[in-house]
Design a protein around this motif. Structure first.
Motif, short mmCIF file in Angstrom:
data_model
loop_
_atom_site.label_atom_id
_atom_site.label_comp_id
_atom_site.label_asym_id
_atom_site.label_seq_id
_atom_site.Cartn_x
_atom_site.Cartn_y
_atom_site.Cartn_z
N HIS A 117 -3.08 -2.58 6.33
CA HIS A 117 -2.97 -3.09 4.97
C HIS A 117 -2.62 -4.57 4.92
O HIS A 117 -2.12 -5.06 3.91
N GLN B 167 2.75 4.07 -0.44
CA GLN B 167 1.38 4.54 -0.32
C GLN B 167 1.30 6.04 -0.60
O GLN B 167 2.27 6.77 -0.39
N GLU C 98 -2.14 2.05 -1.80
CA GLU C 98 -0.85 1.67 -2.37
C GLU C 98 -0.84 2.01 -3.86
O GLU C 98 -1.62 1.48 -4.64
N ASN D 277 -5.32 -0.79 1.13
CA ASN D 277 -5.99 0.50 1.20
C ASN D 277 -6.66 0.67 2.56
O ASN D 277 -7.09 -0.31 3.17
#
Length: 318
Positions: free
Chosen positions: A183, A5, A55, A35
């Motif tokens: 996520h 990320q 990411e 995200n």
């Protein structure tokens, strides 16, 4: 080790954003596929800070690396209007992005003459927003250990490290876990959303005190007891403080009426946040706060006191 990320960071003057598209005063987290974004206020509410973790392939680890606004716009295309408002009002040449790397907890915090604290020894991923808090805790512990004049300096350092490393390691690991939760994909994402919704129903009982009291009746009938708290209150101006004071007064009257004489043991209560009652609630304004805040605290306490108007538990916190 690269987490997979990267982090966007923006600072947006709040006057650029329409009032109905500004986030609440509390920190807010927005989760999406691969995200998430966090928003909170800085500089007494004048600036909105935006941190978006998405990411992406690895890139440089630098807080001063600028990236094209168009890439930020693409990363958050189709997101909630509040998120979009922050992005659309950001300075196009002030969009920073850097790689997020994970470091394992370490035990070697000091030598005989040098001691480390904060991110220098336990860099923490931003998924709990605890990096600065851990550094402040380190400093407090270090000061306490330094005061041990009966010990050689090297032993004071070791005492400090021994007192702090386990807690910081736990925060590092929990922060990593938070990133995984934010996520999640597939069925796990559905389960996360369902769990957050259920927690919200447990801890946020209403948008007004009357709605909260009404929604709590069923559980109270089963023997549960509630202590109410107004989420998000933090006075930025004197007008804010006066408005929150009035809200607390109204809440005490409403809760006292709903309690119907149950008393402090069996009846509901309300938690009072001191920083909501004064816009300069800080150590630097100690004398001013004592002079101006105490009458407001006494007023609320008198309202809640048994034998006067109501009989409520009234805990205070910062």
């Amino acid at each position: 080790m690269f987490t997979g990320q990267v982090a966007w960071r923006l600072a947006i003057p709040i006057e650029r954003i329409a009032p109905d598209l500004r986030p609440a005063l509390v920190s807010s987290i927005w989760c999406g596929p691969k995200n998430h974004a966090v928003m909170y206020y800085m500089r007494s509410g004048q600036v909105l800070n935006f941190v978006g973790c998405v990411e992406r392939p690895w890139e440089e680890e630098s807080w001063t690396s600028r990236k094209p606004w168009e890439e930020l716009d693409q990363d958050y295309a189709g997101w909630h209007p509040i998120v979009r408002a922050a992005i659309e009002n950001a300075d196009r040449d002030q969009c920073f992005r850097w790689a997020l790397n994970n470091r394992q907890p370490v035990m070697n915090w000091c030598t005989d003459r040098v001691v480390l604290l904060g991110d220098a020894v336990h860099p923490t991923l931003p998924y709990m927003a605890q990096g600065a808090a851990m550094a402040i805790e380190d400093a407090a512990q270090l000061a306490s250990c330094w005061a041990r004049r009966d010990l050689p300096v090297a032993e004071r350092w070791q005492l400090y490290a021994q007192a702090r490393w386990a807690r910081n390691a736990r925060v590092q690991q929990r922060s990593i876990r938070n990133g995984e939760i934010f996520h999640m994909r597939g069925p796990w994402r559905w389960a996360r959303n369902m769990a957050m919704r259920m927690m919200g129903e447990q801890f946020v009982t209403g948008e007004t005190i009357d709605e909260a009291l009404r929604n709590a009746r069923t559980m109270e009938a089963e023997g549960f007891r509630y202590s109410y708290d107004m989420l998000g209150e933090a006075a930025l101006t004197e007008a804010d403080a006066q408005r929150y004071l009035q809200s607390y007064e109204n809440a005490i009257h409403a809760i006292g009426k709903a309690s119907n004489g149950q008393g402090v043991v069996n009846g509901p209560g309300i938690s009072i946040k001191l920083s909501a009652l004064h816009p300069r609630y800080s150590r630097a304004q100690h004398q001013r706060v004592l002079h101006e805040l105490l009458p407001r605290v006494l007023k609320l306490t008198e309202l809640a006191r048994c034998g006067v108007d109501h009989c409520l538990v009234l805990p205070f916190n910062a």
